[in-house]
Scaffold this motif. Structure first.
Motif, PDB file in Angstrom:
ATOM      1  N   ILE A 164      30.502  68.773  68.982  1.00  0.00           N
ATOM      2  CA  ILE A 164      29.749  68.309  67.815  1.00  0.00           C
ATOM      3  C   ILE A 164      29.152  69.501  67.073  1.00  0.00           C
ATOM      4  O   ILE A 164      29.215  69.581  65.842  1.00  0.00           O
ATOM      5  CB  ILE A 164      28.660  67.292  68.231  1.00  0.00           C
ATOM      6  N   GLY A 165      28.582  70.454  67.825  1.00  0.00           N
ATOM      7  CA  GLY A 165      28.034  71.654  67.211  1.00  0.00           C
ATOM      8  C   GLY A 165      29.097  72.438  66.466  1.00  0.00           C
ATOM      9  O   GLY A 165      28.857  72.928  65.345  1.00  0.00           O
ATOM     10  N   LEU A 166      30.284  72.563  67.052  1.00  0.00           N
ATOM     11  CA  LEU A 166      31.374  73.280  66.395  1.00  0.00           C
ATOM     12  C   LEU A 166      31.839  72.562  65.139  1.00  0.00           C
ATOM     13  O   LEU A 166      32.081  73.191  64.105  1.00  0.00           O
ATOM     14  CB  LEU A 166      32.546  73.479  67.354  1.00  0.00           C
ATOM     15  N   ASN A 167      31.953  71.256  65.203  1.00  0.00           N
ATOM     16  CA  ASN A 167      32.356  70.489  64.035  1.00  0.00           C
ATOM     17  C   ASN A 167      31.347  70.650  62.907  1.00  0.00           C
ATOM     18  O   ASN A 167      31.715  70.865  61.749  1.00  0.00           O
ATOM     19  CB  ASN A 167      32.532  69.016  64.402  1.00  0.00           C
ATOM     20  N   ASN A 168      30.059  70.560  63.242  1.00  0.00           N
ATOM     21  CA  ASN A 168      29.019  70.712  62.220  1.00  0.00           C
ATOM     22  C   ASN A 168      29.019  72.106  61.605  1.00  0.00           C
ATOM     23  O   ASN A 168      28.794  72.263  60.409  1.00  0.00           O
ATOM     24  CB  ASN A 168      27.642  70.402  62.804  1.00  0.00           C
ATOM     25  N   ALA A 169      29.269  73.130  62.418  1.00  0.00           N
ATOM     26  CA  ALA A 169      29.205  74.511  61.935  1.00  0.00           C
ATOM     27  C   ALA A 169      30.466  74.944  61.188  1.00  0.00           C
ATOM     28  O   ALA A 169      30.379  75.725  60.241  1.00  0.00           O
ATOM     29  CB  ALA A 169      28.955  75.459  63.110  1.00  0.00           C
TER      30      ALA A 169
END
Length: 106
Positions: free
Chosen positions: A39-44
């Motif tokens: 999720i963090g990677l997708n958001n970033a």
């Protein structure tokens, strides 16, 4: 303690794109950590979250004595993913960092 192994993926098709997290088993603490990192990677980065993949045969996941996640940042065989990884690595670092913070409720 947590073990996070960072990799790039590859495919025979240049159109395949996105991030994945490989874990030994589900459900598990590693699965929860992997989900938060994805999720963090997708958001970033904006890259597609391709989800959690179970890979009990991977030595690094099977033999680590703590929750272990192998993160595939993107596909080096995809020109867009490869460009993002080469020219904006800080986005991936930020995404992993934010995912860990979310996992730890910090």
């Amino acid at each position: 303690d947590y073990f996070i192994s960072i990799h790039t993926n590859a495919s025979n098709s240049a159109s395949v794109s996105g991030t994945e997290a490989l874990v030994y088993s589900v459900p598990s603490v590693a699965e929860e950590l992997g989900e938060d990192i994805l999720i963090g990677l997708n958001n970033a980065t904006g890259l597609k979250n391709r989800g959690i993949k179970v890979r009990p045969g991977l030595y690094v996941l099977r033999k680590t004595n703590m929750p272990a996640v192998l993160i595939e940042l993107g596909f080096i065989s995809n020109p867009s993913d490869a460009n993002l990884m080469a020219n904006n690595p800080q986005l991936f670092a930020r995404g992993i960092y934010n995912g860990i913070l979310d996992f730890l409720d910090l």
